[in-house]
Write an enzyme that holds these catalytic residues in place. Structure first.
Site, PDB file in Angstrom:
ATOM      1  N   GLU A   1       0.830  -1.212   0.000  1.00  0.00           N
ATOM      2  CA  GLU A   1       0.000   0.000   0.000  1.00  0.00           C
ATOM      3  C   GLU A   1       0.866   1.265   0.000  1.00  0.00           C
ATOM      4  O   GLU A   1       0.396   2.344   0.377  1.00  0.00           O
ATOM      5  CB  GLU A   1      -0.954   0.015   1.208  1.00  0.00           C
TER       6      GLU A   1
ATOM      7  N   GLU B   1     -18.806  10.994  20.873  1.00  0.00           N
ATOM      8  CA  GLU B   1     -17.406  11.416  20.820  1.00  0.00           C
ATOM      9  C   GLU B   1     -16.945  11.710  19.381  1.00  0.00           C
ATOM     10  O   GLU B   1     -15.998  12.466  19.164  1.00  0.00           O
ATOM     11  CB  GLU B   1     -16.558  10.267  21.401  1.00  0.00           C
TER      12      GLU B   1
ATOM     13  N   HIS C   1      -3.076   2.214   7.917  1.00  0.00           N
ATOM     14  CA  HIS C   1      -4.171   1.496   7.248  1.00  0.00           C
ATOM     15  C   HIS C   1      -4.388   0.199   8.020  1.00  0.00           C
ATOM     16  O   HIS C   1      -3.426  -0.485   8.368  1.00  0.00           O
ATOM     17  CB  HIS C   1      -3.824   1.186   5.786  1.00  0.00           C
TER      18      HIS C   1
ATOM     19  N   HIS D   1      -7.585  -3.127   9.312  1.00  0.00           N
ATOM     20  CA  HIS D   1      -8.777  -3.911   8.960  1.00  0.00           C
ATOM     21  C   HIS D   1      -9.681  -4.152  10.180  1.00  0.00           C
ATOM     22  O   HIS D   1      -9.842  -5.298  10.616  1.00  0.00           O
ATOM     23  CB  HIS D   1      -8.358  -5.288   8.418  1.00  0.00           C
TER      24      HIS D   1
ATOM     25  N   HIS E   1     -12.950  -3.498   2.837  1.00  0.00           N
ATOM     26  CA  HIS E   1     -11.515  -3.717   3.053  1.00  0.00           C
ATOM     27  C   HIS E   1     -11.024  -3.185   4.405  1.00  0.00           C
ATOM     28  O   HIS E   1     -10.452  -3.930   5.181  1.00  0.00           O
ATOM     29  CB  HIS E   1     -10.732  -3.082   1.881  1.00  0.00           C
TER      30      HIS E   1
HETATM   31  P1  13P Z   1       1.008  -5.547   3.012  1.00  0.00           P
HETATM   32  O1  13P Z   1       1.369  -6.858   3.642  1.00  0.00           O
HETATM   33  O2  13P Z   1       1.642  -5.390   1.650  1.00  0.00           O
HETATM   34  O3  13P Z   1       1.312  -4.393   3.943  1.00  0.00           O
HETATM   35  O4  13P Z   1      -0.556  -5.547   2.721  1.00  0.00           O
HETATM   36  C1  13P Z   1      -1.488  -5.685   3.747  1.00  0.00           C
HETATM   37  C2  13P Z   1      -2.763  -4.981   3.439  1.00  0.00           C
HETATM   38  O5  13P Z   1      -3.506  -4.686   4.364  1.00  0.00           O
HETATM   39  C3  13P Z   1      -3.109  -4.638   2.036  1.00  0.00           C
HETATM   40  O6  13P Z   1      -4.217  -3.792   1.969  1.00  0.00           O
HETATM   41 ZN    ZN Z   2      -5.494  -3.814   3.748  1.00  0.00          ZN
END
Ligand code: 13P
Ligand code: ZN
Length: 274
Positions: free
Chosen positions: A117, A172, A141, A143, A213
């Site tokens: 990313e 909040e 970033h 998940h 995602h």
């Molecule tokens: P990487 O292992 O390349 O950091 O990817 C993980 C990810 O969350 C891709 O969106």
């Molecule tokens: Zn990701």
């Protein structure tokens, strides 16, 4: 000469954030990635090191970050392992003088590369550096379950509806992200498309959701970026619980949301009420 005290401080900071992300359940397998643009004190700490790779071309030239150094998690590496083996799972890269290539100064032992990313991270760093007058250094970033689940559970989501849903789900939120949260429809992971859209969003907001995602957040430091994501994820979880309990019977009104923002001197994005 490498300054180990300063270096240890940066490594400790990323260990804390990555460990918290993993323990929250936001970072399954190699899910999620972190980058920290090095400030002048941290930057100097990596002066005079023997470089560990050739120059590797970036998919697009980014002259706005020419010469900058970033601490970035490695592609395919698990965030939960950073606490145990930082030198294997994170690296420090330097961007060349034209902003066209990167090289490795430290880390990714024995070999490796920055996150897939990287376009989203580097292009977003351009946005946050600019909008904060060079005071913002962190980009995450990740998940988190509830934010991702919301992108399946709610029909016709867009930036306005997502911002409003989260603001109303936890009082909040309007204080922590008064500029709202950008909703980006599905784009291929790691693509320039996703990177460009995220960076564009970061000019206006501090959070962006990637449909099906995950989420991205920025801040002056990792704590601030993490905190913003944490609050959004908590609001998403509350929202899902309310939906599971049969839906909201009452909620925060626009007047109440504006009053909270005003009370804490937070410049709310009025266009999200339209
Ligand atoms: P990487 O292992 O390349 O950091 O990817 C993980 C990810 O969350 C891709 O969106
Ligand atoms: Zn990701």
């Amino acid at each position: 000469m490498i300054n180990y005290t300063i270096m240890q401080k940066i490594i400790d900071e990323i260990k804390k954030t990555s460990g918290d992300m993993a323990r929250r359940g936001w970072a399954e397998s190699n899910g999620g990635n972190i980058s920290l643009r090095l400030n002048s004190e941290n930057y100097a700490c990596f002066d005079g090191l023997q470089t560990k790779s050739d120059w590797i071309k970036l998919p697009v030239a980014i002259p706005e970050i020419a010469g900058e150094r970033f601490l970035v998690t490695g592609t395919g590496r698990f965030l939960r392992n950073i606490e145990v083996f930082p030198e294997k799972n994170i690296g420090v890269i330097e961007i060349d003088r034209k902003g066209e290539a990167w090289q490795l100064l430290w880390g990714y032992e024995p070999t490796g590369a920055p996150t897939s990313e990287l376009p989203a991270h580097l292009l977003s760093h351009v946005s946050i550096k600019k909008k904060s007058d060079n005071q913002s250094f962190a980009f995450i970033h990740t998940h988190p379950n509830s934010v991702i689940a919301l992108t399946y559970a709610v029909a016709n989501l867009d930036t306005k509806s997502l911002s409003k849903i989260l603001w109303q789900s936890h009082a909040e939120c309007v204080v922590v992200f008064p500029q709202g949260i950008e909703f980006l429809s599905w784009k291929m992971a790691g693509s320039m498309d996703l990177g460009r859209a995220t960076a564009e969003a970061m000019l206006r907001r501090n959070l962006a959701v990637w449909q099906f995602h995950g989420i991205c957040g920025c801040g002056r430091n990792l704590d601030e970026a993490f905190g913003r994501i944490d609050v959004a994820e908590k609001a998403a979880e509350i929202c899902l619980r309310v939906m599971a309990a049969g839906g909201a019977k009452q909620t925060l009104t626009d007047t109440q949301l504006r009053a909270i923002a005003a009370n804490f001197n937070c410049p709310i994005d009025e266009s999200l009420f339209e």
